[in-house]
Design an enzyme around this catalytic site. Structure first.
Site, PDB file in Angstrom:
ATOM      1  N   ARG A   1     -11.716  -3.359  -8.269  1.00  0.00           N
ATOM      2  CA  ARG A   1     -11.573  -4.908  -6.882  1.00  0.00           C
ATOM      3  C   ARG A   1     -13.266  -4.891  -6.692  1.00  0.00           C
ATOM      4  NH1 ARG A   1      -7.950  -2.389  -2.718  1.00  0.00           N
ATOM      5  NH2 ARG A   1      -9.656  -1.766  -2.039  1.00  0.00           N
TER       6      ARG A   1
ATOM      7  N   LYS B   1     -11.807  -3.342   7.954  1.00  0.00           N
ATOM      8  CA  LYS B   1     -12.165  -4.184   6.165  1.00  0.00           C
ATOM      9  C   LYS B   1     -13.010  -5.484   6.995  1.00  0.00           C
ATOM     10  CE  LYS B   1      -8.442  -1.405   3.878  1.00  0.00           C
ATOM     11  NZ  LYS B   1      -6.794  -1.757   4.224  1.00  0.00           N
TER      12      LYS B   1
ATOM     13  N   PHE C   1       0.770  -0.996  -0.145  1.00  0.00           N
ATOM     14  CA  PHE C   1       0.373  -0.367   0.089  1.00  0.00           C
ATOM     15  C   PHE C   1       0.779   1.295   0.059  1.00  0.00           C
ATOM     16  CE2 PHE C   1      -3.332   2.501   2.394  1.00  0.00           C
ATOM     17  CZ  PHE C   1      -4.400   2.714   1.104  1.00  0.00           C
TER      18      PHE C   1
HETATM   19  C1  LIG Z   1      -6.441  -0.097   5.123  1.00  0.00           C
HETATM   20  C2  LIG Z   1      -4.675   0.057   4.937  1.00  0.00           C
HETATM   21  C3  LIG Z   1      -4.282   0.972   5.534  1.00  0.00           C
HETATM   22  C4  LIG Z   1      -5.469   1.902   6.677  1.00  0.00           C
HETATM   23  O1  LIG Z   1      -4.094   2.470   7.472  1.00  0.00           O
HETATM   24  P1  LIG Z   1      -5.277   3.768   7.941  1.00  0.00           P
HETATM   25  O2  LIG Z   1      -4.057   4.204   8.150  1.00  0.00           O
HETATM   26  O3  LIG Z   1      -6.190   3.377   8.471  1.00  0.00           O
HETATM   27  O4  LIG Z   1      -5.326   4.853   6.790  1.00  0.00           O
HETATM   28  C5  LIG Z   1      -3.041   0.436   5.969  1.00  0.00           C
HETATM   29  N1  LIG Z   1      -2.389   0.242   4.837  1.00  0.00           N
HETATM   30  C6  LIG Z   1      -3.411  -0.898   4.203  1.00  0.00           C
HETATM   31  C7  LIG Z   1      -1.992  -2.095   3.480  1.00  0.00           C
HETATM   32  C8  LIG Z   1      -4.204  -1.274   4.028  1.00  0.00           C
HETATM   33  O5  LIG Z   1      -4.954  -1.752   3.438  1.00  0.00           O
END
Ligand SMILES: *Cc1c(COP(=O)(O)O)cnc(C)c1O
Length: 425
Positions: A385, A236, A128
């Site tokens: 997705r 999620k 991410f």
């Molecule tokens: C959803 C997600 C996040 C979310 O981070 P926030 O701090 O809640 O905005 C972070 N890393 C990954 C891999 C995610 O899928």
């Protein structure tokens, strides 16, 4: 359409689905949209509504500040202990705190500081992007000699273990931490948790997994693999609600060795002594910083309870069957219209969503949402997705979504939408 074999299959699969009763434990608006975005924001469990009333009206409304001694204070550990059961961790190895991003920063920086002789954090470009920003911030904060190195995926979908092993070998003795997303956000590629952790350990690196897209969708066994650190998200597959606080995991053996880079009173040994010198609490609690968001923290529990009741093996089995069904539908009905599968075909390398690439992806996504009541999501540049949540997604919904996608293409419904992504996608 009368004898659509896929419709019959979907009906049979739904009829045989032993997790089907769990759908009634969620708010599902009659005639409402087909929701395939539970990988981004899970549906609302009915139990969370009840809980919200109780925590606001009784706990806050009536008990007021007494609530802290009647359960709020220990809520981060208590909910953490439940989440631990979803990831093969011991109850005292997981705590709920902050957001995933903040937890990642804390753990990465703590690891870098604990291992000053190793300058590198290693990650990959399937991670991410925000995780990469956070890891870069952590390396900058750790000192001018510290670096983040990002290994490139050869195809934007997978990362072969050999590539990972080579990167670790090139930096042998220099990698403090291998930090990866276990299930990658775009393609849903799943790293082999035990094998990759073993590779990290062979190179003397610690392993940090971001399990945001895995937790609640498949069994995880962090302890058995000897994983040092992990973070993850509760809104999620855990269905904790928008902006629910996240969790962090530190293997017990390391907890007393690591210092929280954002030391704060809630993580202190004796918060109400108000000493000017900070002393950390014992165990994981030292990784708390400020006052926990009790209202949203408490709403994480109902979703976790449903997952525990359903069992992660059953959830994973259904998730695999559903993503396989989706891929089969896509091969038969969407590939001829220019859609390309952007997730691994091998079930053991695939998480709980299916990514489909199409040059008109963004406009197609809008047409699905605005015209046909289907909610997937979109990731730049061209990925739709389709997320599967075994607790509430039906096979009939997957079939209907694919038929809707065909309709968008055949009637060119996407043409009335702007090609420029905006807002939350
Ligand atoms: C959803 C997600 C996040 C979310 O981070 P926030 O701090 O809640 O905005 C972070 N890393 C990954 C891999 C995610 O899928």
């Amino acid at each position: 359409m009368l004898s659509d074999p896929f419709a019959n299959r979907a009906r049979k699969l739904d009829a045989a689905d032993e997790l089907a009763p769990f759908r009634s434990q969620f708010v599902v608006e009659p005639g409402g949209p087909i929701y395939l975005d539970g990988n981004s924001l899970g549906r609302l469990p009915l139990g969370a509504i009840e809980r919200a009333h109780a925590v606001v009206e009784q706990e806050w409304g009536e008990r007021l500040i007494r609530g802290w001694n009647e359960g709020w204070w220990t809520l981060p550990e208590r909910v953490g202990a439940k989440i631990a059961r979803l990831m093969g961790a011991d109850p005292d190895e997981v705590i709920v705190a902050d957001s995933t991003s903040v937890n990642l920063f804390k753990l990465a920086l703590a690891a870098l500081r604990a291992r000053p002789e190793r300058p590198f954090i290693l990650s990959d470009d399937l991670n991410f992007p925000s995780d990469l920003y956070v890891l870069a911030s952590a390396t900058e904060s750790a000192g001018a000699d510290r670096r983040l190195e990002v290994v490139a995926s050869p195809d934007g979908i997978t990362l072969p273990q050999a590539t990972q092993a080579e990167a670790l070998e090139t930096r042998r003795g220099e990698v403090a931490l291998l930090a990866l997303s276990h299930t990658t956000f775009k393609s849903a590629f799943v790293h082999d948790l035990a094998a990759v952790t073993a590779l990290a350990h062979q190179a003397g690196a610690w392993m940090l997994w971001d399990v945001s897209h895995s937790i609640g969708a498949m069994p995880l066994d962090l302890r058995a693999a000897g994983v040092e650190l992990a973070v993850g998200c509760c809104y999620k597959y855990l269905c904790g609600g928008p902006g629910a606080p996240a969790f962090l995991y530190i293997r017990r053996e390391l907890q007393e060795q690591l210092a929280n880079p954002i030391a704060g009173w809630i993580g202190g040994a004796a918060p109400f002594h108000f000493e000017t010198e900070y002393a950390p609490a014992r165990g994981l609690r030292r990784f708390l910083t400020g006052t926990p968001p009790i209202l949203s923290l408490t709403l994480i529990e109902p979703g976790v309870d449903l997952l525990l009741e359903a069992g992660l093996d059953r959830i994973r089995a259904k998730s695999v069957r559903q993503t396989e069904f989706l891929i089969e539908l896509s091969d038969a009905l969407l590939a001829p219209l220019g859609f390309e599968l952007r997730s691994p075909r091998e079930a053991d390398q695939r998480g709980s969503h299916v990514a489909l690439g199409h040059p008109e992806g963004w406009r197609i996504n809008q047409a699905l949402v605005e015209r046909l009541g289907i909610i997937p999501d979109f990731r730049v540049p061209d990925n739709l997705r389709l997320g599967v949540c075994p607790l509430y997604t039906t096979y009939a919904e997957l079939h209907a979504a694919v038929l809707a996608l065909r309709r968008v293409m055949e009637k060119r419904l996407y043409e009335e939408f702007s090609p420029h992504p905006a807002g939350v996608t």
